[in-house]
Design an enzyme around this catalytic site. Structure first.
Site, PDB file in Angstrom:
ATOM      1  N   THR A   1      18.727 -36.940  -1.765  1.00 29.89           N
ATOM      2  CA  THR A   1      18.555 -37.522  -3.100  1.00 29.89           C
ATOM      3  C   THR A   1      18.177 -36.489  -4.155  1.00 29.89           C
ATOM      4  O   THR A   1      17.874 -36.845  -5.285  1.00 29.89           O
ATOM      5  CB  THR A   1      17.481 -38.634  -3.058  1.00 29.89           C
ATOM      6  OG1 THR A   1      16.233 -38.076  -2.643  1.00 29.89           O
ATOM      7  CG2 THR A   1      17.884 -39.757  -2.120  1.00 29.89           C
ATOM      8  N   TRP A   2      18.223 -35.211  -3.807  1.00 28.75           N
ATOM      9  CA  TRP A   2      17.914 -34.154  -4.765  1.00 28.75           C
ATOM     10  C   TRP A   2      18.990 -34.118  -5.848  1.00 28.75           C
ATOM     11  O   TRP A   2      20.182 -34.292  -5.566  1.00 28.75           O
ATOM     12  CB  TRP A   2      17.838 -32.807  -4.055  1.00 28.75           C
ATOM     13  CG  TRP A   2      17.452 -31.659  -4.925  1.00 28.75           C
ATOM     14  CD1 TRP A   2      16.409 -31.608  -5.796  1.00 28.75           C
ATOM     15  CD2 TRP A   2      18.095 -30.394  -5.004  1.00 28.75           C
ATOM     16  NE1 TRP A   2      16.346 -30.386  -6.410  1.00 28.75           N
ATOM     17  CE2 TRP A   2      17.385 -29.607  -5.933  1.00 28.75           C
ATOM     18  CE3 TRP A   2      19.196 -29.836  -4.374  1.00 28.75           C
ATOM     19  CZ2 TRP A   2      17.738 -28.313  -6.260  1.00 28.75           C
ATOM     20  CZ3 TRP A   2      19.551 -28.533  -4.686  1.00 28.75           C
ATOM     21  CH2 TRP A   2      18.823 -27.786  -5.634  1.00 28.75           C
TER      22      TRP A   2
ATOM     23  N   ASP B   1      16.745 -38.769   2.718  1.00 27.15           N
ATOM     24  CA  ASP B   1      15.880 -37.616   2.510  1.00 27.15           C
ATOM     25  C   ASP B   1      15.453 -37.544   1.053  1.00 27.15           C
ATOM     26  O   ASP B   1      16.282 -37.630   0.151  1.00 27.15           O
ATOM     27  CB  ASP B   1      16.628 -36.331   2.884  1.00 27.15           C
ATOM     28  CG  ASP B   1      15.779 -35.104   2.639  1.00 27.15           C
ATOM     29  OD1 ASP B   1      14.733 -34.977   3.297  1.00 27.15           O
ATOM     30  OD2 ASP B   1      16.153 -34.296   1.782  1.00 27.15           O
TER      31      ASP B   1
ATOM     32  N   TYR C   1      11.216 -34.598  -6.512  1.00 23.88           N
ATOM     33  CA  TYR C   1      12.464 -35.142  -7.062  1.00 23.88           C
ATOM     34  C   TYR C   1      12.184 -36.262  -8.069  1.00 23.88           C
ATOM     35  O   TYR C   1      13.066 -36.646  -8.830  1.00 23.88           O
ATOM     36  CB  TYR C   1      13.357 -35.711  -5.961  1.00 23.88           C
ATOM     37  CG  TYR C   1      13.754 -34.757  -4.864  1.00 23.88           C
ATOM     38  CD1 TYR C   1      13.555 -33.384  -4.941  1.00 23.88           C
ATOM     39  CD2 TYR C   1      14.354 -35.261  -3.717  1.00 23.88           C
ATOM     40  CE1 TYR C   1      13.927 -32.546  -3.911  1.00 23.88           C
ATOM     41  CE2 TYR C   1      14.734 -34.421  -2.687  1.00 23.88           C
ATOM     42  CZ  TYR C   1      14.510 -33.071  -2.782  1.00 23.88           C
ATOM     43  OH  TYR C   1      14.889 -32.251  -1.754  1.00 23.88           O
TER      44      TYR C   1
END
Length: 82
Positions: A19-20, A44, A49
């Protein structure tokens, strides 16, 4: 492949959804759709983030919308403390 962690056994854990750099306001829908329609079970994320609430909401929605087919125990969420 099976990994034993304490009392939890994770089987066939192959790839996770990262999800970065995900666009704010879109993470929740992306996570939900990845779980429901793409079969993702590993999500993840990281505090840095700034999308942990959206990730959690997306997981929750996916579980609710699965009609009992997906349970919280089926989802593996990782995070980082930096």
């Amino acid at each position: 492949m099976t990994i034993e962690i304490g009392l939890t056994i994770l089987s066939e854990l192959v790839a996770g959804l990262g999800t970065w750099r995900s666009e704010p306001g879109q993470v929740q829908n992306i996570v939900r759709e990845a779980i429901l329609n793409q079969g993702y079970r590993h999500i993840d994320g990281a505090w840095i983030y700034q999308n942990e609430n959206e990730v959690g909401n997306g997981v929750h929605e996916a579980i609710e919308q699965s009609g009992g087919k997906i349970k919280r125990d089926d989802i593996f969420v990782t995070t980082k403390l930096w």
